[in-house]
Design a protein around this motif. Structure first.
Motif, PDB file in Angstrom:
ATOM      1  N   ALA A   1       2.486   9.420  -5.640  1.00  0.00           N
ATOM      2  CA  ALA A   1       2.790  10.810  -5.295  1.00  0.00           C
ATOM      3  C   ALA A   1       4.001  11.316  -6.083  1.00  0.00           C
ATOM      4  CB  ALA A   1       3.049  10.928  -3.795  1.00  0.00           C
ATOM      5  N   GLY A   2       5.025  10.468  -6.207  1.00  0.00           N
ATOM      6  CA  GLY A   2       6.217  10.882  -6.937  1.00  0.00           C
ATOM      7  C   GLY A   2       5.946  11.138  -8.408  1.00  0.00           C
TER       8      GLY A   2
ATOM      9  N   CYS B   1       3.027  11.889  -9.729  1.00  0.00           N
ATOM     10  CA  CYS B   1       2.142  13.062  -9.858  1.00  0.00           C
ATOM     11  C   CYS B   1       2.950  14.358  -9.889  1.00  0.00           C
ATOM     12  CB  CYS B   1       1.144  13.101  -8.701  1.00  0.00           C
ATOM     13  SG  CYS B   1      -0.229  11.942  -8.882  1.00  0.00           S
ATOM     14  N   VAL B   2       4.040  14.370  -9.141  1.00  0.00           N
ATOM     15  CA  VAL B   2       4.873  15.573  -9.074  1.00  0.00           C
ATOM     16  C   VAL B   2       5.835  15.653 -10.254  1.00  0.00           C
ATOM     17  CG1 VAL B   2       6.658  16.766  -7.746  1.00  0.00           C
ATOM     18  CG2 VAL B   2       4.704  15.720  -6.573  1.00  0.00           C
ATOM     19  N   ALA B   3       6.471  14.522 -10.599  1.00  0.00           N
ATOM     20  CA  ALA B   3       7.572  14.561 -11.575  1.00  0.00           C
ATOM     21  C   ALA B   3       7.178  14.117 -12.979  1.00  0.00           C
ATOM     22  CB  ALA B   3       8.736  13.703 -11.065  1.00  0.00           C
ATOM     23  N   ARG B   4       6.398  13.046 -13.107  1.00  0.00           N
ATOM     24  CA  ARG B   4       6.111  12.472 -14.428  1.00  0.00           C
ATOM     25  C   ARG B   4       4.661  12.014 -14.515  1.00  0.00           C
ATOM     26  NH1 ARG B   4      10.231  10.369 -17.517  1.00  0.00           N
ATOM     27  NH2 ARG B   4       8.537  10.016 -19.001  1.00  0.00           N
ATOM     28  N   ARG B   5       3.758  12.941 -14.723  1.00  0.00           N
ATOM     29  CA  ARG B   5       2.341  12.559 -14.796  1.00  0.00           C
ATOM     30  C   ARG B   5       2.044  11.702 -16.027  1.00  0.00           C
ATOM     31  NH1 ARG B   5      -1.387  17.724 -12.868  1.00  0.00           N
ATOM     32  NH2 ARG B   5      -0.445  17.955 -10.796  1.00  0.00           N
ATOM     33  N   ASP B   6       2.859  11.823 -17.057  1.00  0.00           N
ATOM     34  CA  ASP B   6       2.625  11.027 -18.261  1.00  0.00           C
ATOM     35  C   ASP B   6       2.765   9.534 -17.987  1.00  0.00           C
ATOM     36  OD1 ASP B   6       5.437  11.939 -17.935  1.00  0.00           O
ATOM     37  OD2 ASP B   6       5.799  10.572 -19.617  1.00  0.00           O
ATOM     38  N   LEU B   7       3.536   9.170 -16.945  1.00  0.00           N
ATOM     39  CA  LEU B   7       3.739   7.760 -16.620  1.00  0.00           C
ATOM     40  C   LEU B   7       2.566   7.161 -15.846  1.00  0.00           C
ATOM     41  CD1 LEU B   7       7.518   7.731 -15.618  1.00  0.00           C
ATOM     42  CD2 LEU B   7       6.485   7.088 -17.796  1.00  0.00           C
ATOM     43  N   LEU B   8       1.570   7.979 -15.513  1.00  0.00           N
ATOM     44  CA  LEU B   8       0.392   7.465 -14.834  1.00  0.00           C
ATOM     45  C   LEU B   8      -0.561   6.760 -15.794  1.00  0.00           C
ATOM     46  CD1 LEU B   8      -0.425  10.470 -12.455  1.00  0.00           C
ATOM     47  CD2 LEU B   8       0.668   8.302 -11.840  1.00  0.00           C
TER      48      LEU B   8
ATOM     49  N   LEU C   1       0.816  -1.203   0.000  1.00  0.00           N
ATOM     50  CA  LEU C   1       0.000   0.000   0.000  1.00  0.00           C
ATOM     51  C   LEU C   1       0.857   1.263   0.000  1.00  0.00           C
ATOM     52  CD1 LEU C   1      -2.731   1.405   0.187  1.00  0.00           C
ATOM     53  CD2 LEU C   1      -2.618   1.139   2.678  1.00  0.00           C
ATOM     54  N   PHE C   2       1.818   1.341   0.917  1.00  0.00           N
ATOM     55  CA  PHE C   2       2.649   2.534   0.994  1.00  0.00           C
ATOM     56  C   PHE C   2       3.614   2.618  -0.195  1.00  0.00           C
ATOM     57  CE2 PHE C   2       1.621   2.345   5.641  1.00  0.00           C
ATOM     58  CZ  PHE C   2       0.940   3.550   5.680  1.00  0.00           C
ATOM     59  N   GLY C   3       3.982   1.459  -0.749  1.00  0.00           N
ATOM     60  CA  GLY C   3       4.782   1.487  -1.976  1.00  0.00           C
ATOM     61  C   GLY C   3       4.013   2.123  -3.108  1.00  0.00           C
ATOM     62  N   PHE C   4       2.740   1.748  -3.255  1.00  0.00           N
ATOM     63  CA  PHE C   4       1.905   2.343  -4.298  1.00  0.00           C
ATOM     64  C   PHE C   4       1.717   3.842  -4.063  1.00  0.00           C
ATOM     65  CE2 PHE C   4      -2.455   3.831  -5.105  1.00  0.00           C
ATOM     66  CZ  PHE C   4      -2.403   3.898  -6.503  1.00  0.00           C
ATOM     67  N   LEU C   5       1.374   4.237  -2.826  1.00  0.00           N
ATOM     68  CA  LEU C   5       1.110   5.644  -2.550  1.00  0.00           C
ATOM     69  C   LEU C   5       2.338   6.517  -2.792  1.00  0.00           C
ATOM     70  CD1 LEU C   5      -1.055   5.346   0.707  1.00  0.00           C
ATOM     71  CD2 LEU C   5      -1.834   5.859  -1.617  1.00  0.00           C
ATOM     72  N   SER C   6       3.517   6.024  -2.418  1.00  0.00           N
ATOM     73  CA  SER C   6       4.732   6.814  -2.623  1.00  0.00           C
ATOM     74  C   SER C   6       5.064   6.955  -4.104  1.00  0.00           C
ATOM     75  CB  SER C   6       5.906   6.180  -1.873  1.00  0.00           C
ATOM     76  OG  SER C   6       6.168   4.873  -2.350  1.00  0.00           O
ATOM     77  N   LEU C   7       4.896   5.865  -4.868  1.00  0.00           N
ATOM     78  CA  LEU C   7       5.128   5.948  -6.309  1.00  0.00           C
ATOM     79  C   LEU C   7       4.120   6.883  -6.975  1.00  0.00           C
ATOM     80  CD1 LEU C   7       5.956   2.293  -7.399  1.00  0.00           C
ATOM     81  CD2 LEU C   7       7.385   4.308  -7.770  1.00  0.00           C
TER      82      LEU C   7
END
Length: 296
Positions: free
Chosen positions: A43-44, A46-53, A35-41
């Motif tokens: 958040a990261g 969203c800030v740096a590379r939204r295209d990778l979402l 869960l925290f692995g997903f949330l940290s990735l």
């Protein structure tokens, strides 16, 4: 990337063992880690590379299998070390390198690369010495623990193969992000949040669980998946045996557990195997420019 991931795995493994000794179940540690692995990735990115979402719909089935394999690796290993001597559990997990080498030889109908043939016995032999299998009473092993140990190797193989399969279509960060989401949802179905022991929500436990999710899941698994796309699953599985050395060093510095002489020899063999494996390209040949090619 693989060596860095091994160090992070060693740190998170030691922290996980300490939490389990405090009474936090292996399932809870696994669930929070995903869960925290997903949330940290998330958040990261969203800030740096939204295209990778963005995840292509056609890749959803493969990413789902990849996420389930990711969850199985961590959970099966936790259950294996709870029922088996650490020595046996580690040897079973890293036997995945031997199975991958044999499978590649059968698939290619030829002899594996020389560097793999040299590195494989070095790394597996080093793992055996590091784990100290000779002192385990093999006739008194928990049968269910053996099943979980073999399941750890099988799920690790599936994780590496799936990571290579989705590599051309989905970036490593995206695969790890949605793989962690699938794994977290799967374990939430097995153990809903309201059934998690109350001690897991205390700040002194929740903070380490968060760090384990960030440094023990998000970062190292993204590094391993990126490495698989460069080196291939067979080499990454052998390079991953460096985790034994990293974990032993962390245990010595953190818990004061000293290494015996055979374990030191095993560490040397593992490092030698990693060096042999890492100095060559995935096809076993040294990286040399072709004749007539322009050097950068």
């Amino acid at each position: 990337m693989v060596v860095t991931a091994c160090v992070l795995f060693g740190l998170s493994g030691t922290a996980s063992r300490e939490l389990i000794d405090r009474g936090i179940s292996a399932l809870t540690v696994t669930e929070f880690r995903m869960l925290f692995g997903f949330l940290s990735l998330f958040a990261g990115l969203c800030v740096a590379r939204r295209d990778l979402l963005r995840l292509p719909w056609r890749s959803l089935p493969r990413v789902t299998v990849f996420g389930l394999a990711l969850a199985a690796v961590i959970y099966c290993y936790s259950m294996a070390i709870a029922r088996l001597p650490l020595a046996v559990a580690l040897v079973l997990q890293y036997s995945a390198a031997a199975w991958l080498t044999a499978a590649d030889a059968v698939r290619q109908r030829g002899r594996p690369a020389t560097s793999i043939l040299v590195a494989l016995p070095l790394t597996l032999g080093g793992v055996v010495l590091m784990a100290g299998t000779g002192g385990a009473r093999l006739g008194h092993l928990d049968p269910l623990g053996l099943v979980f140990g073999l399941a750890t190797a099988a799920s690790y193989l599936l994780y590496l193969v799936c990571g290579r399969g989705i590599g051309s279509a989905v970036p490593a960060a995206t695969s790890t992000l949605y793989g962690a989401l699938v794994a977290a949802l799967a374990w939430c179905c097995v153990q809903p949040p309201w059934r998690i022991e109350s001690g897991a929500w205390e700040p002194r436990t929740l903070v380490p669980l968060t760090l384990i999710g960030v440094l023990g899941m998000a970062a190292p698994f993204a590094l391993v998946l990126s490495a698989v796309r460069v080196l291939g699953p067979t080499r990454v599985s052998m390079l991953g045996t460096f985790e034994i050395v990293a974990t032993s060093v962390v245990a010595y510095l953190w818990l004061g557990q000293a290494l015996t002489l055979p374990q030191c020899l095993g560490a040397l063999l593992v490092i030698t195997g990693v060096t042999v494996c890492g100095r060559h390209s995935p096809d076993g040949a040294a990286r040399r420019p072709r004749r007539g090619a322009i050097r950068a």
